[in-house]
Design a protein around this motif. Structure first.
Motif, PDB file in Angstrom:
ATOM      1  N   THR A 126     -33.300  42.197  75.237  1.00  0.00           N
ATOM      2  CA  THR A 126     -33.310  41.881  74.129  1.00  0.00           C
ATOM      3  C   THR A 126     -33.233  40.467  73.290  1.00  0.00           C
ATOM      4  OG1 THR A 126     -31.047  43.008  74.393  1.00  0.00           O
ATOM      5  CG2 THR A 126     -30.701  42.015  72.423  1.00  0.00           C
ATOM      6  N   LEU A 127     -33.916  40.802  72.570  1.00  0.00           N
ATOM      7  CA  LEU A 127     -34.812  39.754  71.941  1.00  0.00           C
ATOM      8  C   LEU A 127     -33.892  38.584  70.761  1.00  0.00           C
ATOM      9  CD1 LEU A 127     -36.990  37.310  71.420  1.00  0.00           C
ATOM     10  CD2 LEU A 127     -37.909  38.725  69.919  1.00  0.00           C
ATOM     11  N   ARG A 128     -33.408  39.325  69.624  1.00  0.00           N
ATOM     12  CA  ARG A 128     -31.771  39.634  68.856  1.00  0.00           C
ATOM     13  C   ARG A 128     -31.499  40.272  68.341  1.00  0.00           C
ATOM     14  NH1 ARG A 128     -35.367  38.861  62.719  1.00  0.00           N
ATOM     15  NH2 ARG A 128     -33.800  37.899  61.712  1.00  0.00           N
ATOM     16  N   LYS A 129     -29.993  40.087  68.301  1.00  0.00           N
ATOM     17  CA  LYS A 129     -29.065  40.351  68.113  1.00  0.00           C
ATOM     18  C   LYS A 129     -28.477  40.254  66.419  1.00  0.00           C
ATOM     19  CE  LYS A 129     -26.857  40.918  72.306  1.00  0.00           C
ATOM     20  NZ  LYS A 129     -25.606  40.632  73.286  1.00  0.00           N
ATOM     21  N   GLU A 130     -28.466  41.235  65.722  1.00  0.00           N
ATOM     22  CA  GLU A 130     -27.629  41.290  64.063  1.00  0.00           C
ATOM     23  C   GLU A 130     -27.207  41.587  64.022  1.00  0.00           C
ATOM     24  OE1 GLU A 130     -28.892  38.109  61.820  1.00  0.00           O
ATOM     25  OE2 GLU A 130     -30.167  37.744  62.958  1.00  0.00           O
ATOM     26  N   GLY A 131     -25.444  41.024  63.668  1.00  0.00           N
ATOM     27  CA  GLY A 131     -24.375  41.869  62.936  1.00  0.00           C
ATOM     28  C   GLY A 131     -23.909  42.163  64.272  1.00  0.00           C
ATOM     29  N   MET A 132     -22.067  41.952  63.739  1.00  0.00           N
ATOM     30  CA  MET A 132     -21.167  42.797  65.168  1.00  0.00           C
ATOM     31  C   MET A 132     -21.357  43.876  65.019  1.00  0.00           C
ATOM     32  SD  MET A 132     -17.894  40.560  63.758  1.00  0.00           S
ATOM     33  CE  MET A 132     -17.457  41.027  65.044  1.00  0.00           C
ATOM     34  N   ALA A 133     -21.637  44.060  66.454  1.00  0.00           N
ATOM     35  CA  ALA A 133     -21.432  45.608  67.420  1.00  0.00           C
ATOM     36  C   ALA A 133     -20.172  46.813  66.369  1.00  0.00           C
ATOM     37  CB  ALA A 133     -21.693  45.581  68.487  1.00  0.00           C
ATOM     38  N   PRO A 134     -21.160  47.293  66.739  1.00  0.00           N
ATOM     39  CA  PRO A 134     -19.600  48.292  66.279  1.00  0.00           C
ATOM     40  C   PRO A 134     -18.295  48.496  67.584  1.00  0.00           C
ATOM     41  CG  PRO A 134     -21.110  49.810  66.373  1.00  0.00           C
ATOM     42  CD  PRO A 134     -22.065  48.726  66.556  1.00  0.00           C
ATOM     43  N   GLN A 135     -17.191  48.846  67.744  1.00  0.00           N
ATOM     44  CA  GLN A 135     -16.621  48.779  68.375  1.00  0.00           C
ATOM     45  C   GLN A 135     -16.932  50.309  68.763  1.00  0.00           C
ATOM     46  OE1 GLN A 135     -12.189  47.644  67.410  1.00  0.00           O
ATOM     47  NE2 GLN A 135     -13.282  45.753  68.074  1.00  0.00           N
ATOM     48  N   GLN A 136     -16.963  50.400  70.115  1.00  0.00           N
ATOM     49  CA  GLN A 136     -17.250  51.604  70.610  1.00  0.00           C
ATOM     50  C   GLN A 136     -15.709  53.035  70.695  1.00  0.00           C
ATOM     51  OE1 GLN A 136     -18.550  51.927  75.034  1.00  0.00           O
ATOM     52  NE2 GLN A 136     -18.407  54.483  74.936  1.00  0.00           N
ATOM     53  N   TYR A 137     -13.999  52.068  71.338  1.00  0.00           N
ATOM     54  CA  TYR A 137     -13.334  52.996  71.200  1.00  0.00           C
ATOM     55  C   TYR A 137     -12.134  52.443  69.568  1.00  0.00           C
ATOM     56  CZ  TYR A 137     -14.984  54.424  75.817  1.00  0.00           C
ATOM     57  OH  TYR A 137     -15.709  54.924  76.409  1.00  0.00           O
ATOM     58  N   HIS A 138     -12.756  51.275  68.955  1.00  0.00           N
ATOM     59  CA  HIS A 138     -11.709  50.922  68.322  1.00  0.00           C
ATOM     60  C   HIS A 138     -10.304  50.725  68.387  1.00  0.00           C
ATOM     61  CE1 HIS A 138     -14.591  52.560  65.123  1.00  0.00           C
ATOM     62  NE2 HIS A 138     -14.519  53.851  66.213  1.00  0.00           N
ATOM     63  N   LEU A 139     -10.360  49.804  69.695  1.00  0.00           N
ATOM     64  CA  LEU A 139      -9.320  49.040  70.168  1.00  0.00           C
ATOM     65  C   LEU A 139      -8.867  47.658  69.319  1.00  0.00           C
ATOM     66  CD1 LEU A 139     -10.169  48.969  74.055  1.00  0.00           C
ATOM     67  CD2 LEU A 139      -8.568  50.806  72.738  1.00  0.00           C
ATOM     68  N   GLY A 140      -7.457  47.464  69.579  1.00  0.00           N
ATOM     69  CA  GLY A 140      -7.391  46.830  68.150  1.00  0.00           C
ATOM     70  C   GLY A 140      -6.289  47.059  67.325  1.00  0.00           C
ATOM     71  N   ALA A 141      -6.805  46.321  65.739  1.00  0.00           N
ATOM     72  CA  ALA A 141      -6.581  46.670  64.632  1.00  0.00           C
ATOM     73  C   ALA A 141      -7.882  47.854  64.091  1.00  0.00           C
ATOM     74  CB  ALA A 141      -6.345  45.999  64.015  1.00  0.00           C
ATOM     75  N   THR A 142      -6.743  48.958  63.871  1.00  0.00           N
ATOM     76  CA  THR A 142      -7.740  50.231  62.572  1.00  0.00           C
ATOM     77  C   THR A 142      -7.563  49.604  61.894  1.00  0.00           C
ATOM     78  OG1 THR A 142      -5.192  50.711  61.796  1.00  0.00           O
ATOM     79  CG2 THR A 142      -6.441  51.679  64.006  1.00  0.00           C
ATOM     80  N   GLN A 143      -8.925  50.236  60.393  1.00  0.00           N
ATOM     81  CA  GLN A 143      -8.971  49.239  59.593  1.00  0.00           C
ATOM     82  C   GLN A 143      -7.579  49.394  58.520  1.00  0.00           C
ATOM     83  OE1 GLN A 143     -11.855  48.028  58.334  1.00  0.00           O
ATOM     84  NE2 GLN A 143     -11.212  48.276  56.054  1.00  0.00           N
ATOM     85  N   ASN A 144      -6.296  50.375  58.861  1.00  0.00           N
ATOM     86  CA  ASN A 144      -5.729  50.765  57.477  1.00  0.00           C
ATOM     87  C   ASN A 144      -4.546  49.109  58.260  1.00  0.00           C
ATOM     88  OD1 ASN A 144      -6.621  52.708  55.962  1.00  0.00           O
ATOM     89  ND2 ASN A 144      -4.790  54.087  57.394  1.00  0.00           N
ATOM     90  N   MET A 145      -4.632  48.969  59.689  1.00  0.00           N
ATOM     91  CA  MET A 145      -3.749  47.653  59.256  1.00  0.00           C
ATOM     92  C   MET A 145      -4.192  46.633  59.273  1.00  0.00           C
ATOM     93  SD  MET A 145      -2.854  48.604  63.908  1.00  0.00           S
ATOM     94  CE  MET A 145      -1.952  47.071  63.867  1.00  0.00           C
TER      95      MET A 145
END
Length: 187
Positions: A126-145
């Motif tokens: 992996t040469l380059r990473k741009e942006g935050m990876a999406p959360q696979q299981y959406h653990l933690g705060a939801t968008q509404n929270m």
């Protein structure tokens, strides 16, 4: 040995991508592992690569579950198919789907071909990473929270005016309160 450099975009946001280098003789299964690792997924689910054209149509499929290539099979084996076998153009495109039930979809495009591998790199790389990876299981705060928290602590336009509180009663000792009756010409 030549090296392919692919850019793997998350379908929902093309500002989130990973540049991955892979040897031409490595398999699509190696590429699959590199992608889910680069995007911080757990690798517990099956996946598919699809050959793609410029219009994004899904063509021939490769599956992580198929163990061998058979004639007239619905999908090729990622394990048995080297990446170079399906690269026919300098801007070759694929669609990568991880966990088909959740349908994590990534657009994959060949962005360059390097003549020689670098001896100090372990491929795939992996040469380059741009942006935050999406959360696979959406653990933690939801968008509404998150929106509720933002709204709770966000001071609306009615409560603040140019950085000064309209409530002057809460100044502590040693602090001066802003007197709006003083005109600039008085200075």
């Amino acid at each position: 040995m030549p090296v392919f450099r692919f850019r793997v975009y998350w379908e929902e946001d093309d500002l989130i991508y990973r540049d991955i280098e892979i040897l031409t003789a490595q398999s699509f299964l190696d590429f699959h592992k590199a992608i889910y690792t680069a995007f911080e997924f757990d690798g517990k689910h099956n996946a598919f690569f699809y050959e793609s054209n410029d219009r994004g149509q899904r063509l021939r499929a490769l599956s992580s579950e198929v163990l061998s290539n058979k004639r007239d099979a619905p999908a090729l084996s990622m394990l048995k198919t080297p990446v170079a076998a399906l690269v026919s153009a300098p801007d070759q495109k694929f669609i990568y789907v991880y966990d088909p039930l959740k349908n994590w979809t990534f657009l994959v495009e060949l962005i360059s071909i390097l003549e020689h591998e670098e001896s100090q790199k372990a491929y795939p790389f992996t040469l380059r990473k741009e942006g935050m990876a999406p959360q696979q299981y959406h653990l933690g705060a939801t968008q509404n929270m998150l929106l509720e928290i933002e709204n709770k602590y966000d001071l609306g336009a009615d409560e603040m005016s140019e950085g000064y509180s309209s409530d002057n009663d809460s100044t502590s000792e040693g602090e001066e309160s802003y007197d709006s009756s003083v005109e600039e010409s008085d200075f």
